[in-house]
Design a protein around this motif. Structure first.
Motif, PDB file in Angstrom:
ATOM      1  N   GLU A   1      40.349 -21.122  17.748  1.00 28.55           N
ATOM      2  CA  GLU A   1      41.502 -20.090  18.095  1.00 28.55           C
ATOM      3  C   GLU A   1      40.897 -18.655  18.136  1.00 28.55           C
ATOM      4  OE1 GLU A   1      43.131 -18.121  16.117  1.00 28.55           O
ATOM      5  OE2 GLU A   1      42.040 -18.548  14.287  1.00 28.55           O
ATOM      6  N   PRO A   2      41.543 -17.885  18.897  1.00 32.65           N
ATOM      7  CA  PRO A   2      41.169 -16.372  18.956  1.00 32.65           C
ATOM      8  C   PRO A   2      40.617 -15.614  17.796  1.00 32.65           C
ATOM      9  CG  PRO A   2      42.808 -16.846  20.417  1.00 32.65           C
ATOM     10  CD  PRO A   2      42.942 -18.139  19.407  1.00 32.65           C
ATOM     11  N   HIS A   3      41.460 -15.530  16.524  1.00 28.15           N
ATOM     12  CA  HIS A   3      41.029 -15.033  15.617  1.00 28.15           C
ATOM     13  C   HIS A   3      39.644 -15.451  14.727  1.00 28.15           C
ATOM     14  CE1 HIS A   3      44.957 -12.535  14.683  1.00 28.15           C
ATOM     15  NE2 HIS A   3      44.622 -12.390  15.790  1.00 28.15           N
ATOM     16  N   ALA A   4      39.607 -16.978  14.723  1.00 26.61           N
ATOM     17  CA  ALA A   4      38.486 -17.559  14.208  1.00 26.61           C
ATOM     18  C   ALA A   4      37.163 -17.353  15.265  1.00 26.61           C
ATOM     19  CB  ALA A   4      38.718 -18.982  14.146  1.00 26.61           C
ATOM     20  N   ARG A   5      37.337 -17.086  16.553  1.00 23.81           N
ATOM     21  CA  ARG A   5      36.416 -16.816  17.554  1.00 23.81           C
ATOM     22  C   ARG A   5      35.929 -15.476  17.066  1.00 23.81           C
ATOM     23  NH1 ARG A   5      38.529 -18.190  21.587  1.00 23.81           N
ATOM     24  NH2 ARG A   5      39.401 -16.342  22.458  1.00 23.81           N
ATOM     25  N   ASP A   6      36.626 -14.459  16.864  1.00 23.99           N
ATOM     26  CA  ASP A   6      36.389 -13.239  16.463  1.00 23.99           C
ATOM     27  C   ASP A   6      35.586 -13.326  15.410  1.00 23.99           C
ATOM     28  OD1 ASP A   6      37.615 -12.163  18.933  1.00 23.99           O
ATOM     29  OD2 ASP A   6      39.440 -11.508  18.034  1.00 23.99           O
ATOM     30  N   ARG A   7      35.993 -13.786  14.491  1.00 20.52           N
ATOM     31  CA  ARG A   7      35.477 -13.838  13.126  1.00 20.52           C
ATOM     32  C   ARG A   7      33.707 -14.084  13.293  1.00 20.52           C
ATOM     33  NH1 ARG A   7      40.035 -16.397  10.897  1.00 20.52           N
ATOM     34  NH2 ARG A   7      41.487 -14.860  10.442  1.00 20.52           N
ATOM     35  N   MET A   8      33.762 -15.123  14.253  1.00 21.98           N
ATOM     36  CA  MET A   8      32.317 -15.792  14.561  1.00 21.98           C
ATOM     37  C   MET A   8      31.470 -14.751  15.167  1.00 21.98           C
ATOM     38  SD  MET A   8      31.845 -18.758  13.398  1.00 21.98           S
ATOM     39  CE  MET A   8      30.785 -19.854  14.286  1.00 21.98           C
ATOM     40  N   PHE A   9      32.098 -13.887  16.052  1.00 25.23           N
ATOM     41  CA  PHE A   9      31.230 -12.740  16.658  1.00 25.23           C
ATOM     42  C   PHE A   9      31.101 -11.635  15.401  1.00 25.23           C
ATOM     43  CE2 PHE A   9      33.764 -13.692  20.719  1.00 25.23           C
ATOM     44  CZ  PHE A   9      32.698 -14.317  21.117  1.00 25.23           C
ATOM     45  N   ALA A  10      31.854 -11.694  14.523  1.00 25.75           N
ATOM     46  CA  ALA A  10      31.544 -10.452  13.485  1.00 25.75           C
ATOM     47  C   ALA A  10      30.555 -11.040  12.624  1.00 25.75           C
ATOM     48  CB  ALA A  10      32.884 -10.366  12.441  1.00 25.75           C
ATOM     49  N   ILE A  11      30.680 -12.588  12.360  1.00 22.67           N
ATOM     50  CA  ILE A  11      29.236 -12.885  11.647  1.00 22.67           C
ATOM     51  C   ILE A  11      28.100 -12.868  12.314  1.00 22.67           C
ATOM     52  CG2 ILE A  11      28.491 -15.454  11.123  1.00 22.67           C
ATOM     53  CD1 ILE A  11      31.303 -16.249  10.038  1.00 22.67           C
ATOM     54  N   LEU A  12      28.315 -13.126  13.542  1.00 25.25           N
ATOM     55  CA  LEU A  12      26.713 -12.940  14.348  1.00 25.25           C
ATOM     56  C   LEU A  12      26.261 -11.451  14.369  1.00 25.25           C
ATOM     57  CD1 LEU A  12      27.631 -14.973  17.355  1.00 25.25           C
ATOM     58  CD2 LEU A  12      25.945 -15.544  15.726  1.00 25.25           C
ATOM     59  N   PHE A  13      27.035 -10.557  14.136  1.00 26.36           N
ATOM     60  CA  PHE A  13      26.697  -9.095  14.127  1.00 26.36           C
ATOM     61  C   PHE A  13      25.995  -8.878  12.729  1.00 26.36           C
ATOM     62  CE2 PHE A  13      27.579  -4.858  12.571  1.00 26.36           C
ATOM     63  CZ  PHE A  13      27.135  -3.980  13.840  1.00 26.36           C
ATOM     64  N   LEU A  14      26.664  -9.176  11.733  1.00 28.11           N
ATOM     65  CA  LEU A  14      26.071  -9.144  10.268  1.00 28.11           C
ATOM     66  C   LEU A  14      24.952  -9.908  10.237  1.00 28.11           C
ATOM     67  CD1 LEU A  14      29.496  -9.547   8.154  1.00 28.11           C
ATOM     68  CD2 LEU A  14      28.451  -7.336   8.990  1.00 28.11           C
ATOM     69  N   ILE A  15      24.883 -10.925  10.716  1.00 29.52           N
ATOM     70  CA  ILE A  15      23.510 -11.866  10.557  1.00 29.52           C
ATOM     71  C   ILE A  15      22.234 -11.282  11.371  1.00 29.52           C
ATOM     72  CG2 ILE A  15      22.467 -13.967  11.394  1.00 29.52           C
ATOM     73  CD1 ILE A  15      24.841 -15.393  10.555  1.00 29.52           C
ATOM     74  N   ALA A  16      22.646 -10.522  12.298  1.00 35.16           N
ATOM     75  CA  ALA A  16      21.549  -9.980  13.354  1.00 35.16           C
ATOM     76  C   ALA A  16      20.912  -8.678  12.522  1.00 35.16           C
ATOM     77  CB  ALA A  16      21.993  -9.297  14.459  1.00 35.16           C
ATOM     78  N   LEU A  17      21.621  -8.089  11.419  1.00 33.41           N
ATOM     79  CA  LEU A  17      20.882  -7.106  10.558  1.00 33.41           C
ATOM     80  C   LEU A  17      19.940  -7.578   9.614  1.00 33.41           C
ATOM     81  CD1 LEU A  17      24.257  -4.922  10.289  1.00 33.41           C
ATOM     82  CD2 LEU A  17      22.379  -4.508  11.900  1.00 33.41           C
ATOM     83  N   ASN A  18      20.029  -8.776   9.342  1.00 37.33           N
ATOM     84  CA  ASN A  18      19.264  -9.445   8.390  1.00 37.33           C
ATOM     85  C   ASN A  18      17.593  -8.876   8.563  1.00 37.33           C
ATOM     86  OD1 ASN A  18      20.659 -10.150   6.098  1.00 37.33           O
ATOM     87  ND2 ASN A  18      20.690 -12.487   6.510  1.00 37.33           N
ATOM     88  N   PRO A  19      17.191  -9.553   9.686  1.00 38.74           N
ATOM     89  CA  PRO A  19      15.635  -9.151   9.720  1.00 38.74           C
ATOM     90  C   PRO A  19      15.363  -7.769   9.463  1.00 38.74           C
ATOM     91  CG  PRO A  19      16.571 -10.427  11.685  1.00 38.74           C
ATOM     92  CD  PRO A  19      17.708  -9.914  10.904  1.00 38.74           C
ATOM     93  N   ILE A  20      16.204  -6.758   9.773  1.00 40.72           N
ATOM     94  CA  ILE A  20      15.696  -5.300   9.575  1.00 40.72           C
ATOM     95  C   ILE A  20      15.468  -5.021   8.031  1.00 40.72           C
ATOM     96  CG2 ILE A  20      16.479  -3.092  10.250  1.00 40.72           C
ATOM     97  CD1 ILE A  20      17.900  -4.060  12.872  1.00 40.72           C
ATOM     98  N   PHE A  21      16.644  -5.555   7.529  1.00 45.17           N
ATOM     99  CA  PHE A  21      16.335  -5.140   6.134  1.00 45.17           C
ATOM    100  C   PHE A  21      15.494  -5.930   5.214  1.00 45.17           C
ATOM    101  CE2 PHE A  21      17.836  -5.907   1.793  1.00 45.17           C
ATOM    102  CZ  PHE A  21      18.106  -4.343   1.174  1.00 45.17           C
ATOM    103  N   TRP A  22      15.294  -7.167   5.483  1.00 45.06           N
ATOM    104  CA  TRP A  22      14.675  -8.016   4.588  1.00 45.06           C
ATOM    105  C   TRP A  22      13.075  -7.542   5.245  1.00 45.06           C
ATOM    106  CZ3 TRP A  22      16.424  -9.418   0.402  1.00 45.06           C
ATOM    107  CH2 TRP A  22      17.933  -9.636   0.297  1.00 45.06           C
ATOM    108  N   GLY A  23      12.926  -7.230   6.620  1.00 44.28           N
ATOM    109  CA  GLY A  23      11.492  -7.037   7.197  1.00 44.28           C
ATOM    110  C   GLY A  23      10.863  -5.741   6.337  1.00 44.28           C
TER     111      GLY A  23
ATOM    112  N   GLY B   1      13.380 -12.059   8.980  1.00 48.83           N
ATOM    113  CA  GLY B   1      13.096 -11.000   8.250  1.00 48.83           C
ATOM    114  C   GLY B   1      11.679 -11.216   7.465  1.00 48.83           C
ATOM    115  N   ASN B   2      11.387 -12.177   6.747  1.00 45.11           N
ATOM    116  CA  ASN B   2      10.374 -12.466   6.188  1.00 45.11           C
ATOM    117  C   ASN B   2       9.086 -12.522   6.852  1.00 45.11           C
ATOM    118  OD1 ASN B   2      10.850 -13.386   2.845  1.00 45.11           O
ATOM    119  ND2 ASN B   2      12.612 -13.411   3.968  1.00 45.11           N
ATOM    120  N   PHE B   3       9.385 -13.146   8.055  1.00 47.68           N
ATOM    121  CA  PHE B   3       8.135 -13.308   8.923  1.00 47.68           C
ATOM    122  C   PHE B   3       7.955 -12.019   9.561  1.00 47.68           C
ATOM    123  CE2 PHE B   3       5.601 -14.037  12.642  1.00 47.68           C
ATOM    124  CZ  PHE B   3       4.855 -15.131  12.252  1.00 47.68           C
ATOM    125  N   VAL B   4       8.678 -11.007   9.777  1.00 46.55           N
ATOM    126  CA  VAL B   4       8.668  -9.683  10.199  1.00 46.55           C
ATOM    127  C   VAL B   4       8.129  -8.929   9.295  1.00 46.55           C
ATOM    128  CG1 VAL B   4      10.085  -7.478  10.635  1.00 46.55           C
ATOM    129  CG2 VAL B   4      10.711  -9.364  11.810  1.00 46.55           C
TER     130      VAL B   4
END
Length: 535
Positions: free
Chosen positions: A288-310, A451-454
């Motif tokens: 449903e729309p709100h749950a879908r939006d939350r998944m997009f927010a999750i993807l945004f946060l997850i995408a920042l992981n390689p930068i920090f952990w690299g 991030g660890n491979f980076v």
């Protein structure tokens, strides 16, 4: 005499830490310090797992360069490949737990594999790449990698299952859990690092194996305190369960071959990353729309992981080597400096847990995406401060870097970590649909794997053309990655209000009230399991 003193200290620490788990099991109260007793079982089990992992991690780069005689560039690349696989396998382990095993059985199986892997690390042979014992070393890494896949995401998910979605104790619980991780990391690093560098590799790695075995014991004995959380979503046939365990053991052989060829791992990360993103998006559009939006927010946060952990994971690789060779350590073994970060976590974790509550009561708490932006600013700044200090101050004719700046780089990285890692764990568990909880947690660790491979590739760059690290080349690389990450942090802060809107925190309260609906918003039959409980 010195060995006896160390043995007595080690025994005392083991008794003290194991006793903490025993107290949690024996306590008659349902809660301890306002949290379910099950949290403390998970605390001590994960503490011992991190004791073994970080104890081994503190020694690994030196084991590669000094015992197996790989050059600096190759060693940091192997280190990055190993740590990336440790974080990518939770995607599969999380999926198997969601669909078949449940988080508790997956965690227990992972602990068994990890115990075997850490004890295998104690077989060191004569050294050098021509020593056939190196194959036992690769096997040890493979057992640890697969074991982490079954344990890492799933034990974190059980923490969240102990609390309702809107329970205000959730962030505090994950911070307490995170402190447990770092108690184990600090003691494991000091004990295993000292034993390994002073008395021999086998003693350091053996201590790590004992720690993992104790973690397994605490988890098994504490099962009743988990209150039925983390069990299989439906009754599992014995044959199917055994088949899954067999596949897990067979995958050890695959990883044994894979960890030796780092270029293949790079290709694997790219292909599997695209596949994972596609699958998550496919599942998102069913919601449903709100749950879908939350998944997009999750993807945004997850995408920042390689930068920090690299950047952060330079600690066990290039920064560990730099500390060994270019820092005025006053005779302290370089591996012991790996304990600075977890000690900071232990000291500052309660402060941050209190700070978020204090700010939250006054509607001043930064959102999860804003905390991520702050984290990136700090980890980027840590390298800029370190480079400035190394260039501006030195000790002796070879201009050794003042040890003060090692403490400063870890301080800024730790405060950044506290703004990202426990907050990220909580956000993944809170925002993810229940039927995708372990997969999303696995995806979180997957991007940590990237991030660890980076980090390994960054470490490889500090080695220069001949593969040997130089002070000048390392500081040049640190200067570049520092400024790039500060810039990314600013962009994330600017985008954070938009991402916060996608999280729809105001409607999370309704999710628990929809007892008659499933994750897709459809009517749900009586008796269907939701979130591990039968309604």
């Amino acid at each position: 005499m010195e060995a006896q003193i160390i043995a007595y200290i080690a025994a005392g620490l083991l008794v003290l830490l194991l006793g903490g788990g025993a107290i949690a099991i024996a306590s008659p109260s349902k809660e301890i310090l306002g949290h379910p007793k099950g949290l403390y079982i998970l605390f001590f089990a994960e503490m011992w797992e991190r004791f073994s992992y970080y104890g081994m991690r503190a020694l690994l780069i030196f084991y590669l360069t000094k015992h197996w005689l790989f050059d600096d560039s190759k060693s940091t690349l192997i280190y990055g490949a190993y740590t990336s696989l440790v974080y990518i396998t939770p995607v599969l382990g999380g999926w198997l737990a969601d669909r078949y095993l449940g988080q508790r059985k997956a965690t227990m199986f992972g602990a068994v594999l990890l115990t075997a892997g850490h004890f295998l690390m104690a077989f060191e042979g004569s050294g050098g790449q021509n020593d056939p014992t190196i194959n036992v070393f690769w096997a040890a890494l493979a057992f640890i990698i697969v074991g982490s896949g079954f344990l890492k995401a799933n034990i974190s998910v059980i923490v969240g299952q102990l609390y309702p979605l809107t329970d205000t104790r959730r962030d505090g619980a994950y911070t307490i859990f995170y402190i447990g991780i770092n108690v184990g990391a600090a003691i494991g690093t000091i004990l295993a690092g000292y034993l390994g560098e002073t008395f021999g590799w086998q003693y350091g790695f053996g201590a790590a194996g004992i720690g993992m075995l104790l973690g397994l014991v605490v988890f098994v004995l504490g099962k009743p305190l988990l209150l039925g959380k983390g069990e299989a979503p439906k009754a599992l046939a014995r044959g199917t369960e055994m088949m899954i365990y067999g596949v897990g053991l067979a995958s050890v052989a695959v990883i044994w071959a894979l960890v030796q060829y780092q270029d293949i791992i790079q290709t694997l990360l790219i292909v599997s990353g695209v596949g994972l993103l596609g699958y998550v998006l496919f599942e998102s559009f069913k919601l449903e729309p709100h749950a879908r939006d939350r998944m997009f927010a999750i993807l945004f946060l997850i995408a920042l992981n390689p930068i920090f952990w690299g950047l952060f994971e330079q600690a066990g690789g290039s920064l560990n080597l730099y500390t060994d060779r270019f820092v005025d350590r006053a005779g302290v073994p370089a591996s012991l400096f790996q304990s600075i970060n977890p000690i900071y976590i232990i000291l500052l974790g309660p402060v941050f847990a209190w700070l978020w509550v204090f700010l939250g009561k006054r509607n001043l708490e930064p959102s999860a995406p804003a905390k991520f932006g702050i984290a990136l600013l700090q980890v980027g700044a840590s390298f800029l401060v370190f480079v400035w200090g190394a260039n501006a101050f030195g000790v002796g004719p070879e201009a050794k870097t003042l040890v003060l700046f090692v403490f400063l780089i870890y301080l800024l990285q730790t405060t950044g970590e506290l703004c990202l890692s426990p907050v990220g764990l909580s956000a993944m568990n809170r925002l993810a649909p229940k039927h995708l909880a372990s997969l999303i947690m696995g995806a979180w660790f997957y991007m940590t794997a990237v991030g660890n491979f980076v980090a390994g590739k960054i470490g490889e760059a500090t080695g220069g053309h001949d593969g040997e690290m130089t002070k000048e080349a390392t500081l040049s690389v640190y200067h570049s990655i520092g400024w790039i990450t500060v810039g990314v942090g600013v962009v994330v802060l600017l985008l954070s209000p938009l991402v916060k809107k996608l999280m729809h925190l105001d409607t999370l309260a309704n999710d628990e009230e929809l007892a008659g609906q499933d994750e897709l918003g459809e009517p749900q039959a009586a008796g269907i399991e939701t979130g591990g409980e039968t309604r």
